[in-house]
Design a protein around this motif. Structure first.
Motif, PDB file in Angstrom:
ATOM      1  N   GLN A   1     -10.676 -19.117  61.343  1.00 44.33           N
ATOM      2  CA  GLN A   1      -9.765 -19.052  60.485  1.00 44.33           C
ATOM      3  C   GLN A   1     -10.244 -20.246  59.183  1.00 44.33           C
ATOM      4  O   GLN A   1      -9.513 -19.843  57.937  1.00 44.33           O
ATOM      5  N   GLN A   2      -9.549 -21.266  59.527  1.00 40.34           N
ATOM      6  CA  GLN A   2     -10.308 -22.596  58.547  1.00 40.34           C
ATOM      7  C   GLN A   2     -11.290 -21.739  57.943  1.00 40.34           C
ATOM      8  O   GLN A   2     -11.224 -22.012  56.578  1.00 40.34           O
ATOM      9  N   GLU A   3     -12.684 -21.869  58.681  1.00 39.12           N
ATOM     10  CA  GLU A   3     -13.553 -21.021  57.109  1.00 39.12           C
ATOM     11  C   GLU A   3     -14.007 -20.148  56.768  1.00 39.12           C
ATOM     12  O   GLU A   3     -13.858 -20.098  55.106  1.00 39.12           O
ATOM     13  N   GLU A   4     -12.772 -18.760  56.715  1.00 45.59           N
ATOM     14  CA  GLU A   4     -12.223 -18.043  56.309  1.00 45.59           C
ATOM     15  C   GLU A   4     -11.191 -18.147  55.044  1.00 45.59           C
ATOM     16  O   GLU A   4     -12.759 -18.150  54.096  1.00 45.59           O
ATOM     17  N   THR A   5     -10.418 -18.655  55.563  1.00 47.33           N
ATOM     18  CA  THR A   5      -9.792 -19.469  53.913  1.00 47.33           C
ATOM     19  C   THR A   5     -10.616 -20.420  53.833  1.00 47.33           C
ATOM     20  O   THR A   5      -9.928 -20.322  51.824  1.00 47.33           O
ATOM     21  N   LYS A   6     -11.101 -21.685  54.019  1.00 46.32           N
ATOM     22  CA  LYS A   6     -12.357 -22.535  53.282  1.00 46.32           C
ATOM     23  C   LYS A   6     -12.885 -21.412  52.709  1.00 46.32           C
ATOM     24  O   LYS A   6     -13.114 -21.532  50.981  1.00 46.32           O
ATOM     25  N   ALA A   7     -13.620 -20.014  52.736  1.00 51.50           N
ATOM     26  CA  ALA A   7     -14.797 -19.299  51.706  1.00 51.50           C
ATOM     27  C   ALA A   7     -13.498 -18.709  50.729  1.00 51.50           C
ATOM     28  O   ALA A   7     -13.928 -18.245  49.957  1.00 51.50           O
ATOM     29  N   LYS A   8     -12.136 -18.395  51.110  1.00 49.88           N
ATOM     30  CA  LYS A   8     -11.186 -17.487  50.285  1.00 49.88           C
ATOM     31  C   LYS A   8     -11.421 -18.263  49.036  1.00 49.88           C
ATOM     32  O   LYS A   8     -11.217 -18.151  47.810  1.00 49.88           O
ATOM     33  N   LEU A   9     -11.053 -20.076  49.965  1.00 54.45           N
ATOM     34  CA  LEU A   9     -10.730 -21.180  48.683  1.00 54.45           C
ATOM     35  C   LEU A   9     -11.497 -21.123  47.559  1.00 54.45           C
ATOM     36  O   LEU A   9     -11.244 -21.464  46.139  1.00 54.45           O
ATOM     37  N   GLU A  10     -13.420 -21.303  48.104  1.00 54.12           N
ATOM     38  CA  GLU A  10     -14.048 -21.199  46.957  1.00 54.12           C
ATOM     39  C   GLU A  10     -13.973 -20.222  46.564  1.00 54.12           C
ATOM     40  O   GLU A  10     -14.267 -20.495  45.402  1.00 54.12           O
ATOM     41  N   SER A  11     -14.108 -18.859  46.841  1.00 54.51           N
ATOM     42  CA  SER A  11     -14.329 -17.676  46.057  1.00 54.51           C
ATOM     43  C   SER A  11     -12.979 -18.137  44.780  1.00 54.51           C
ATOM     44  O   SER A  11     -13.230 -17.210  43.535  1.00 54.51           O
ATOM     45  N   LEU A  12     -11.779 -18.210  45.865  1.00 52.91           N
ATOM     46  CA  LEU A  12     -10.709 -18.238  43.667  1.00 52.91           C
ATOM     47  C   LEU A  12     -11.034 -19.688  43.293  1.00 52.91           C
ATOM     48  O   LEU A  12     -10.775 -18.761  41.851  1.00 52.91           O
ATOM     49  N   LYS A  13     -11.340 -20.094  44.056  1.00 50.97           N
ATOM     50  CA  LYS A  13     -12.114 -21.621  43.074  1.00 50.97           C
ATOM     51  C   LYS A  13     -12.837 -21.180  42.256  1.00 50.97           C
ATOM     52  O   LYS A  13     -13.387 -21.442  40.885  1.00 50.97           O
ATOM     53  N   ALA A  14     -14.189 -20.512  42.080  1.00 56.80           N
ATOM     54  CA  ALA A  14     -14.907 -19.715  41.735  1.00 56.80           C
ATOM     55  C   ALA A  14     -14.569 -18.824  40.347  1.00 56.80           C
ATOM     56  O   ALA A  14     -15.020 -18.983  38.839  1.00 56.80           O
ATOM     57  N   ASP A  15     -13.436 -18.359  41.084  1.00 59.22           N
ATOM     58  CA  ASP A  15     -12.718 -16.819  39.651  1.00 59.22           C
ATOM     59  C   ASP A  15     -11.716 -17.407  39.043  1.00 59.22           C
ATOM     60  O   ASP A  15     -11.895 -17.528  37.782  1.00 59.22           O
ATOM     61  N   GLN A  16     -10.948 -19.297  39.313  1.00 57.48           N
ATOM     62  CA  GLN A  16     -10.202 -19.458  38.642  1.00 57.48           C
ATOM     63  C   GLN A  16     -10.792 -20.612  37.737  1.00 57.48           C
ATOM     64  O   GLN A  16     -10.615 -20.613  36.590  1.00 57.48           O
ATOM     65  N   ALA A  17     -12.555 -20.978  37.921  1.00 59.43           N
ATOM     66  CA  ALA A  17     -13.259 -21.833  36.928  1.00 59.43           C
ATOM     67  C   ALA A  17     -14.223 -20.283  35.805  1.00 59.43           C
ATOM     68  O   ALA A  17     -13.625 -21.001  34.089  1.00 59.43           O
ATOM     69  N   GLN A  18     -14.198 -19.273  36.665  1.00 65.84           N
ATOM     70  CA  GLN A  18     -14.652 -18.110  35.816  1.00 65.84           C
ATOM     71  C   GLN A  18     -13.903 -17.899  34.327  1.00 65.84           C
ATOM     72  O   GLN A  18     -13.698 -17.489  33.439  1.00 65.84           O
ATOM     73  N   GLN A  19     -12.292 -17.840  35.060  1.00 65.06           N
ATOM     74  CA  GLN A  19     -11.217 -17.657  34.877  1.00 65.06           C
ATOM     75  C   GLN A  19     -10.930 -18.168  33.368  1.00 65.06           C
ATOM     76  O   GLN A  19     -10.541 -18.496  31.949  1.00 65.06           O
ATOM     77  N   GLU A  20     -11.052 -19.348  33.801  1.00 63.57           N
ATOM     78  CA  GLU A  20     -10.432 -20.942  32.367  1.00 63.57           C
ATOM     79  C   GLU A  20     -11.915 -20.772  31.216  1.00 63.57           C
ATOM     80  O   GLU A  20     -11.614 -21.118  30.009  1.00 63.57           O
ATOM     81  N   GLU A  21     -13.119 -21.078  31.749  1.00 62.42           N
ATOM     82  CA  GLU A  21     -14.495 -20.555  30.693  1.00 62.42           C
ATOM     83  C   GLU A  21     -13.804 -19.832  30.159  1.00 62.42           C
ATOM     84  O   GLU A  21     -13.703 -19.523  28.617  1.00 62.42           O
ATOM     85  N   TYR A  22     -13.771 -17.984  30.261  1.00 66.76           N
ATOM     86  CA  TYR A  22     -13.055 -17.072  30.226  1.00 66.76           C
ATOM     87  C   TYR A  22     -12.196 -17.604  28.695  1.00 66.76           C
ATOM     88  O   TYR A  22     -12.063 -17.329  27.451  1.00 66.76           O
ATOM     89  N   LYS A  23     -11.251 -17.974  29.281  1.00 71.12           N
ATOM     90  CA  LYS A  23      -9.639 -18.134  28.492  1.00 71.12           C
ATOM     91  C   LYS A  23     -10.066 -19.801  27.473  1.00 71.12           C
ATOM     92  O   LYS A  23     -10.032 -19.342  26.449  1.00 71.12           O
TER      93      LYS A  23
ATOM     94  N   LEU B   1      -4.569 -16.106  35.737  1.00 69.97           N
ATOM     95  CA  LEU B   1      -5.347 -17.981  36.120  1.00 69.97           C
ATOM     96  C   LEU B   1      -3.663 -18.037  36.766  1.00 69.97           C
ATOM     97  O   LEU B   1      -4.089 -18.766  37.852  1.00 69.97           O
ATOM     98  N   ALA B   2      -2.368 -18.197  36.535  1.00 69.21           N
ATOM     99  CA  ALA B   2      -1.573 -17.757  37.186  1.00 69.21           C
ATOM    100  C   ALA B   2      -1.587 -17.267  38.846  1.00 69.21           C
ATOM    101  O   ALA B   2      -1.339 -18.572  39.590  1.00 69.21           O
ATOM    102  N   GLN B   3      -1.643 -16.291  38.579  1.00 66.63           N
ATOM    103  CA  GLN B   3      -1.973 -15.325  39.673  1.00 66.63           C
ATOM    104  C   GLN B   3      -3.009 -16.112  40.378  1.00 66.63           C
ATOM    105  O   GLN B   3      -2.759 -16.187  42.062  1.00 66.63           O
ATOM    106  N   LEU B   4      -3.837 -16.600  40.080  1.00 65.58           N
ATOM    107  CA  LEU B   4      -5.219 -17.198  41.120  1.00 65.58           C
ATOM    108  C   LEU B   4      -4.447 -18.412  41.399  1.00 65.58           C
ATOM    109  O   LEU B   4      -5.042 -19.021  42.182  1.00 65.58           O
TER     110      LEU B   4
END
Ligand SMILES: [Zn+2]
Length: 402
Positions: A56-78, A222-225
């Motif tokens: 579960q930790q690994e899954e959560t970490k992977a999810k977090l990484e993916s979310l943070k990548a999305d966040q970085a992308q979204q921030e770049e877009y913004k 971004l707020a959702q992310l």
């Protein structure tokens, strides 16, 4: 003479477990007396739980990484949108300046037109006065036509009937009319230019509105992310705590297991403290040693002491110590005594015919504990003498001899 039951691992583990339990912790005994199979499945459960949490930790970490990548992308877009918005605003600012300038030019042209018009009107008035004077006694019809002319232009249109208007007047009014027409043309050009610029500004307004909508959407994403990241962080934090708990539970299981399991064949060398007494004065035969025929610590892990006619011979304390709580049979020892020597060493005297000490009693070195017998899982009278160091079986012959 063998201690058959002591070869039974289940019995052994239960015994070892009991050894590690202090007198005061007697209520715990029952728990440790449960079969090894149960303990193993319990460990398996603990480890499985630990593994599940890890996954579960690994899954959560992977999810977090993916979310943070999305966040970085979204921030770049913004950031891109913000830059676009800035550019549009700059363009609009420039265009507004152009519009303001054109408006000023248009106003100037309008002023010029109005100035010429005033001149024309003035000339028209003067002309009218003169015409009026000329025709005072003349053709009233023509005069009326002239007087009813609403403007210089109308008057000029009727000029052919106004024979007496001087060439000078005519030229003056013509020039003024031409000037007005020219200024109007210039003004029209400026106005067309202004319309163009205003249209461009409208386009920019539209563009700005579009970018603003995108920025708004981006902010929402971004707020959702951020909310999702916060949630996963909390989840991960909770899992970290669970993981620590699970690891502690496994560690505790092993700590208990090793404390109670002791040697289990894996014998550690134990320091000899010296000065130990032979536990069976007058009985000097050894029928089973700590080691098996291959020289490895045996499952039996103890010394069997016997001799002809040994039944009823003395069993004494090899060292001073406190009599530990005896477990009920059937653990194979029959009537037995366990002595806690207080420095990690415990000695066990098994298969007694009877014992004369009781739990909690302090005994001095050489004090009689009981008498050789054949109780428990025994095939004949002998003393089962066992030494444990922090729960592990060690070779008694390191300490005692005769
Ligand atoms: Zn034995």
């Amino acid at each position: 003479m063998l201690c058959k039951a002591l070869r039974n691992k289940m019995v052994k583990i239960a015994l070892l477990a009991a050894m590690a339990v202090s007198v005061a912790a007697a209520p715990m005994l029952q728990m440790y007396l449960t079969p090894a199979a149960h303990a193993a499945s319990s460990l398996e459960e603990l480890q499985q739980k630990q593994e599940e949490i890890k996954q579960q930790q690994e899954e959560t970490k992977a999810k977090l990484e993916s979310l943070k990548a999305d966040q970085a992308q979204q921030e770049e877009y913004k950031n891109t949108l913000d830059q676009q918005l800035y550019n549009v605003k700059q363009e609009k600012y420039v265009i507004q300046e152009r519009i303001d300038s054109l408006d000023a030019q248009i106003r100037e042209k309008q002023t010029q037109i109005e100035g010429r018009q005033t001149e024309i009107d003035h000339n028209f008035d003067q002309l009218g006065q003169r015409i009026k004077a000329i025709y005072l006694a003349g053709e009233t019809t023509t005069l009326e036509v002239l007087l009813h002319a609403g403007s210089a232009t109308e008057l000029m249109d009727n000029m052919e009937v106004v024979q007496s208007i001087t060439e000078h007047d005519r030229q003056l009014i013509d020039r003024l009319q031409e000037a007005i027409a020219s200024i109007k043309d210039e003004k029209a050009v400026i106005e067309a230019s202004r319309d163009e610029v205003a249209a461009a500004k409208l386009e920019l307004d539209k563009k700005q509105a579009e970018i603003n909508a995108l920025v708004e959407e981006s902010n929402r994403v971004l707020a959702q992310l951020n909310a999702n990241i916060e949630e996963e962080n909390q989840h991960l934090h909770a899992l970290d705590e669970q993981s620590a708990e699970a690891a502690a539970a496994v560690n505790q299981w092993f700590a208990q297991y090793y404390a109670q399991q002791g040697g289990s064949g894996n014998v550690v060398a134990a320091p000899s403290t010296g000065g130990w007494l032979w536990p069976a004065p007058g009985t000097y035969g050894i029928t089973s040693t700590f080691y098996d025929s291959a020289g490895r610590p045996s499952a039996h892990g103890a010394l069997d002491i016997s001799s002809g006619g040994c039944y009823g011979n003395l069993i004494v304390a090899t060292r001073a110590g406190t009599v530990m709580n005896a477990m009920p049979d059937p653990y194979g020892y029959g009537i037995y005594v366990m002595l806690d020597h207080g420095d990690g060493y415990v000695t066990i005297y098994g298969h007694m015919s009877s014992k004369i000490v009781s739990a909690g009693q302090y005994v001095s070195q050489g004090q009689t504990l009981g008498y050789i017998g054949s109780t428990g899982y025994s095939t004949g009278p002998h003393l089962h003498f066992e030494v444990r160091y922090y729960g592990r079986q060690v070779d008694p012959q390191q300490f005692v001899g005769y």
